[in-house]
Structures are given as C-alpha cells and as structure tokens.
Design an enzyme around this catalytic site. Sequence first.
Site, PDB file in Angstrom:
ATOM      1  N   HIS A 131      17.541 114.732 -80.135  1.00 12.49           N
ATOM      2  CA  HIS A 131      18.256 114.852 -78.862  1.00 12.49           C
ATOM      3  C   HIS A 131      19.653 114.256 -78.982  1.00 12.49           C
ATOM      4  O   HIS A 131      20.649 114.858 -78.541  1.00 12.49           O
ATOM      5  CB  HIS A 131      17.468 114.136 -77.760  1.00 12.49           C
ATOM      6  CG  HIS A 131      18.219 113.967 -76.481  1.00 12.49           C
ATOM      7  ND1 HIS A 131      18.073 114.800 -75.402  1.00 12.49           N
ATOM      8  CD2 HIS A 131      19.143 113.034 -76.102  1.00 12.49           C
ATOM      9  CE1 HIS A 131      18.862 114.402 -74.420  1.00 12.49           C
ATOM     10  NE2 HIS A 131      19.529 113.326 -74.826  1.00 12.49           N
ATOM     11  N   GLU A 132      19.757 113.064 -79.581  1.00 11.25           N
ATOM     12  CA  GLU A 132      21.057 112.422 -79.710  1.00 11.25           C
ATOM     13  C   GLU A 132      21.968 113.196 -80.668  1.00 11.25           C
ATOM     14  O   GLU A 132      23.177 113.294 -80.452  1.00 11.25           O
ATOM     15  CB  GLU A 132      20.885 110.975 -80.180  1.00 11.25           C
ATOM     16  CG  GLU A 132      20.090 110.093 -79.227  1.00 11.25           C
ATOM     17  CD  GLU A 132      20.632 110.102 -77.803  1.00 11.25           C
ATOM     18  OE1 GLU A 132      21.847 110.355 -77.625  1.00 11.25           O
ATOM     19  OE2 GLU A 132      19.863 109.862 -76.864  1.00 11.25           O
ATOM     20  N   HIS A 135      23.688 115.949 -78.905  1.00 15.32           N
ATOM     21  CA  HIS A 135      24.911 115.505 -78.218  1.00 15.32           C
ATOM     22  C   HIS A 135      26.081 115.474 -79.196  1.00 15.32           C
ATOM     23  O   HIS A 135      27.211 115.853 -78.855  1.00 15.32           O
ATOM     24  CB  HIS A 135      24.714 114.111 -77.624  1.00 15.32           C
ATOM     25  CG  HIS A 135      24.003 114.103 -76.308  1.00 15.32           C
ATOM     26  ND1 HIS A 135      24.389 114.873 -75.240  1.00 15.32           N
ATOM     27  CD2 HIS A 135      22.923 113.371 -75.881  1.00 15.32           C
ATOM     28  CE1 HIS A 135      23.590 114.635 -74.204  1.00 15.32           C
ATOM     29  NE2 HIS A 135      22.689 113.746 -74.571  1.00 15.32           N
ATOM     30  N   GLU A 205      22.282 116.679 -70.402  1.00 11.99           N
ATOM     31  CA  GLU A 205      20.973 116.216 -70.861  1.00 11.99           C
ATOM     32  C   GLU A 205      20.008 117.377 -71.062  1.00 11.99           C
ATOM     33  O   GLU A 205      19.250 117.403 -72.036  1.00 11.99           O
ATOM     34  CB  GLU A 205      20.384 115.211 -69.854  1.00 11.99           C
ATOM     35  CG  GLU A 205      21.087 113.860 -69.829  1.00 11.99           C
ATOM     36  CD  GLU A 205      21.157 113.202 -71.194  1.00 11.99           C
ATOM     37  OE1 GLU A 205      20.146 113.201 -71.928  1.00 11.99           O
ATOM     38  OE2 GLU A 205      22.236 112.700 -71.535  1.00 11.99           O
TER      39      GLU A 205
END
Length: 302
Positions: A131-132, A135, A205
């Site tokens: 997930h990070e 980003h 998100e």
Amino acid sequence: MSYLRTAILLAGLTALFMAVGYLLAGSSGAVVAFFVAAAMNFVTYWNADRLVLSMHGAREVDERTAPEFVHIVAQLASRAGLPRPPRVYLMDNPQPNAFATGRNPDHAAVAATTGLLNMLSREEVAAVVSHELAHVKNRDTLLMTVTATIAGAISMLAQFGMFFGGGHRDSDGHSGMGAIGTLAMIVLAPLAAMLVQMAISRTREYAADNMGARISGNPESLASALAKIDVAARQIENVPAEQNPATAHLFIVNPLSGERMDNLFSTHPSTENRIAALEQLAAQMGVVRSAWGRWGQSRPWA
C-alpha cells in the site's frame, strides 16, 4: 500531474498562510508571511521527508538491523516497478501503523512502527508495505508530505496569534480584527488546512489500497491488516501523531484517537468501506477465501 497538484496546493496554502499573517499584522504581516512561506516551500520540497520522519522518531534500518523487513520492502519495490527500493525506517511505537514519504520514487522512504511488525503476520505486513509503495509509485508522497509540513506551520502560526491577541490596528489605532476575528483565525486557519489534507488522503487511500493489493497479490491480507490496525489504533495511543496531528493523513490508518467516520471530518475513508472495496477486488482477481485464511495466520518474525 503530481507536480501540478503540488504546485496548486503550495499556492493555496501560501495564500492561506498570507491571510493568517494579514490578520495578525495587516499588510506588513501578509508580506512577511509571503516570504516566510516561499522559504518554507523551498525547504519542504527538499527536506519534508526528513522533517516528518524526525517528528515520529523514525530510525533508518538496513539488512543488518532489520533484515526480513528490509527484504520485504526491496522485493515488493521490485515487483511494483520502482527505480530503486525506498529507504526503510522503524518507529519505536506500540501502535501498528505505517506511512511513506519522499519527493519522488527515486527519493522515497517507507516507515513502519514496531507495533506493526509485532502485531501483524508477515503477509499482512507485506500488504501494508505494498500500500505504501503504491503511494510512492503514484507520486502521492510529495503532495502528502508537503501538506503535512505546511499545514502544521499554518496551525502553529494561528496558535501564535492566540498568544499575542491577534489583529492588526488601522490608522486610528483600532483593532482590525477584534476578539471574534482572532477566534475565527485560530479555529478556521487550521481547519482550512486540515480540509485540504482530507481531500487528498480520502481519494488517494482508495487508489493506494487497490494498487497495493495488486502489487502484493493479496487484497484479503490488506483487508485483514486494515481491520487489525483500525482496532489497535483505537486502543493504543500514538503519542508523536497526537503531538503532530497535521501528519495524520500520511498513515495507512488514522493514528489519532477519536471516532472514525467516512465523512468530511475524517482524515481517512472508513476502514469498513476500504475493506469492502478490497473484498470486491479480491473477487475480481479470483482470490479465494481459503487462501486468505492461510495468509492471515500469525507468523513470527524471528
């Protein structure tokens, strides 16, 4: 497009910074605030990641000090197609959480709390890292990190106005703002900056959840991780985050205490909605529920 969004954001926050300066000291205050904001924009572009990591007491780790975690980040960074693995940081914090920072994929960092490694399985940690990295790949980190530092500065400037009573005086010596104006400045300036954070984090998100699940290949592991982090974040205080609330939108789950609602006044979408989206993605990817049970089992790190 990321750089354009960042430029627009910096322009908007600079204008807000100047407005607060005007309320504090009139036109001269606005001019001073402009030059301060310009210098701040330059510093934050090059050093915002270091500032944020420092706020949370993050320490850089390598293959010697945290071999398995560093290996996971490197492996997933390669799978995500990043030009190089991000720097890896750990925060001595019991609350499970994580965030990414940096001005671009070539200069990025991933930070996780010790609580994340202690409470989640290896597969769930990998899903959070993915997930990070999403980003980072989407170039969200510059926008999110710059927002954190500038919004924090606006909040401090508004608080500064409270200590000095606020309000410039006109040529007749009368206050240009008064007590009501001072109160509005103290409340509305940080609120306006916070609304910008919300607009960024809420939309990004969902996108990072989707891409992160595809990078790891385990949408249900990310769903399981989000559920665990959300419950723990309600019970375990994150002291550095409480002291620096302008950085809350960086984390995968809101690190601040209080009710989580999927509305305008939350820094993140509700965890329930994010999990539902991930379950839909899992169905599209053909991920079976039996595999999730295997992924969700706790596995020791050492």
